[in-house]
Design a protein around this motif. Structure first.
Motif, short mmCIF file in Angstrom:
data_model
loop_
_atom_site.label_atom_id
_atom_site.label_comp_id
_atom_site.label_asym_id
_atom_site.label_seq_id
_atom_site.Cartn_x
_atom_site.Cartn_y
_atom_site.Cartn_z
N LEU A 155 1.00 -1.29 -0.08
CA LEU A 155 0.29 -0.05 -0.15
C LEU A 155 0.95 1.01 0.12
O LEU A 155 1.67 1.53 0.99
N HIS A 156 0.73 1.87 -1.08
CA HIS A 156 1.58 3.21 -1.01
C HIS A 156 0.39 4.44 -0.85
O HIS A 156 -0.27 4.54 -1.70
N VAL A 157 0.74 5.25 0.39
CA VAL A 157 -0.21 6.54 0.76
C VAL A 157 0.56 7.77 0.28
O VAL A 157 1.67 7.93 0.77
N SER A 158 0.00 8.42 -0.43
CA SER A 158 0.47 9.87 -0.73
C SER A 158 -0.32 10.93 0.42
O SER A 158 -1.38 10.69 0.52
N LEU A 159 0.65 11.41 0.85
CA LEU A 159 0.26 12.43 2.00
C LEU A 159 0.84 13.89 1.74
O LEU A 159 1.59 14.10 0.69
N GLU A 160 -0.10 14.70 2.21
CA GLU A 160 0.39 16.42 1.95
C GLU A 160 -0.09 17.02 3.13
O GLU A 160 -0.45 16.85 4.27
N TYR A 161 1.05 18.11 3.25
CA TYR A 161 1.08 18.88 4.44
C TYR A 161 1.66 20.26 4.02
O TYR A 161 2.30 20.64 2.77
N ASN A 162 1.32 21.30 4.89
CA ASN A 162 1.65 22.71 4.45
C ASN A 162 3.20 22.68 4.05
O ASN A 162 4.09 22.31 4.90
N ASP A 163 3.65 23.54 3.16
CA ASP A 163 5.04 23.71 2.94
C ASP A 163 5.61 24.61 3.94
O ASP A 163 4.94 25.60 4.69
N PRO A 164 6.79 24.35 4.49
CA PRO A 164 7.44 25.25 5.45
C PRO A 164 7.93 26.39 5.03
O PRO A 164 7.99 26.62 3.69
N GLU A 165 7.82 27.50 5.84
CA GLU A 165 8.55 28.91 5.18
C GLU A 165 9.80 28.72 4.55
O GLU A 165 10.74 28.29 5.36
N LYS A 166 10.29 29.29 3.59
CA LYS A 166 11.29 29.28 2.90
C LYS A 166 12.41 30.11 3.41
O LYS A 166 11.88 31.17 3.96
N VAL A 167 13.34 29.58 3.45
CA VAL A 167 14.42 30.34 4.11
C VAL A 167 14.97 31.75 3.20
O VAL A 167 14.71 31.66 1.96
N ALA A 168 15.28 32.58 4.09
CA ALA A 168 15.38 33.88 3.15
C ALA A 168 16.84 34.12 2.77
O ALA A 168 16.87 34.77 1.81
N ASN A 169 17.67 33.76 3.77
CA ASN A 169 19.13 33.88 3.34
C ASN A 169 19.64 32.79 2.40
O ASN A 169 19.36 31.51 2.68
#
Length: 367
Positions: A155-169
């Motif tokens: 069983l292959h389960v595809s999951l989604e989560y909010n993207d982390p905040e991208k680094v500025a530096n």
């Protein structure tokens, strides 16, 4: 962020038969949709649905309607991929795509309720401790596959989560991948060891000896050994990618090696070494580990990175001799792989202005 995690399903013999029957019916539904799309030179899902849905339901009445639609979507995607120039074919026990209406997955208790041609079947699976981080993620879709060698359903389960905040530096690290050195970074870090090279050579020698014997026991040993080698390569790539992404750098520039295996090479021995390591797997691991930390991965043009001087920019084929690099113009000397990684870093810096939120390919290099 999207992730796919895999579980080995525990099923009764009766449920295994039901799932196998469902896979064959799914493949038959795929063939009906693919045949219509090929005959009519169309990969439009709506047109395919209107033309084939009733016929498929009449031909395979036991297949749930959602799986009929899933097979149709897979057929249209396959037709689009080949531009309707050939008829897509699907093996009887190929993977099936499920949506949330026909499968219920409980990651906390390791349970799954799966639709089949014989009604709903119950399956259990073990959830490793390192998968517990995904319990709060949202399940988007699921796929069931069958391993013919091990006679096991997965069983292959595809999951989604909010993207982390991208680094500025944005600090760029160039990474050169190769055969002698698995990865060389522009910060003077080399990833290689005699243990890795010796183990790869041992696998190659044992494979050659066992293939020459051709006995049943030799074939069983080859099967076990292939799994060992695959796990070894995966573990090394995991360790290297983890060390790289946890560094102070926030942008990782890699060469685009998508066409490396179709170029003319220097004999069977070199080809064996080239194809014995998974460059793409290391790239994938870097990509998803960097994404989880809000960092970036860039793919840059691989041309001339080994011939160009990272000090003055002079490009000449004779600058490199084996693992040594000496610029014929300015006299700059450096390890060839390290020089290449610095060129990759420069190419990555030139691409920062078009850095997207997802890993991208950059077709230009710095001059």
């Amino acid at each position: 962020m999207l992730r796919t995690i895999t579980f080995k399903l525990r099923l009764t013999n009766q449920d295994r038969e039901a799932l196998s029957k469902t896979m064959r019916a799914y493949a038959e539904a795929f063939s009906i949709s693919a045949k219509w799309g090929y005959d009519n030179q169309s990969w439009n899902r709506v047109d395919n649905h209107n033309a084939t849905y009733k016929l498929t339901r009449q031909s395979i009445p036991d297949l749930p309607s959602s799986l009929v639609q899933g097979a149709r979507d897979c057929a249209c995607e396959a037709l689009k991929a080949v531009k309707c120039e050939t008829l897509p074919e699907r093996k009887p026990l190929s993977a099936m795509r499920y949506n949330q209406r026909v499968i219920t997955v409980n990651l906390i208790h390791g349970l799954a309720s799966i639709a089949s041609t014989n009604g709903r079947i119950k399956a259990t699976f073990f959830v490793p401790s390192h998968y517990r981080d995904y319990l709060s993620w949202t399940i988007k879709s699921s796929t069931i596959s069958y391993d013919r060698r091990n006679k096991t359903f997965y069983l292959h389960v595809s999951l989604e989560y909010n993207d982390p905040e991208k680094v500025a530096n944005l600090e760029v690290l160039g990474i050169d991948r190769g055969i002698v050195n698995i990865a060389v970074c522009s910060d003077n870090t080399f990833y290689n060891s005699k243990q890795i090279k010796n183990r790869r050579a041992r696998y190659a020698y044992l494979r050659k000896e066992l293939q020459s014997k051709g006995t049943k026991s030799a074939k069983r040993k080859l099967k076990r050994m292939s799994g060992e080698e695959r796990r070894f390569v995966t573990d090394v790539n995991h360790c290297i990618s983890k060390q790289i992404v946890n560094s102070e750098y926030t942008v990782f520039a890699l060469e685009d090696l998508s066409k490396i295996r179709v170029q003319k090479r220097r004999g069977k021995e070199f080809d064996r070494k080239l194809n014995n390591w998974s460059f793409y797997q290391l790239e994938q691991f870097l990509g998803y580990k960097a994404e989880a930390l809000g960092k970036h991965v860039l793919l840059v043009d691989a041309r001339y990175t080994s011939q160009k001087c990272s000090n003055c920019g002079h490009t000449y084929k004779g600058n490199r001799e084996g693992s040594a690099f000496r610029c014929r113009k300015c006299g700059f000397e450096l390890h060839a792989d390290l020089n290449a990684s610095r060129n990759i870093a420069q190419a990555g810096i030139s691409c920062l202005s078009r850095l997207p939120s997802q890993p991208a390919k950059c077709d230009t290099i710095s001059t």
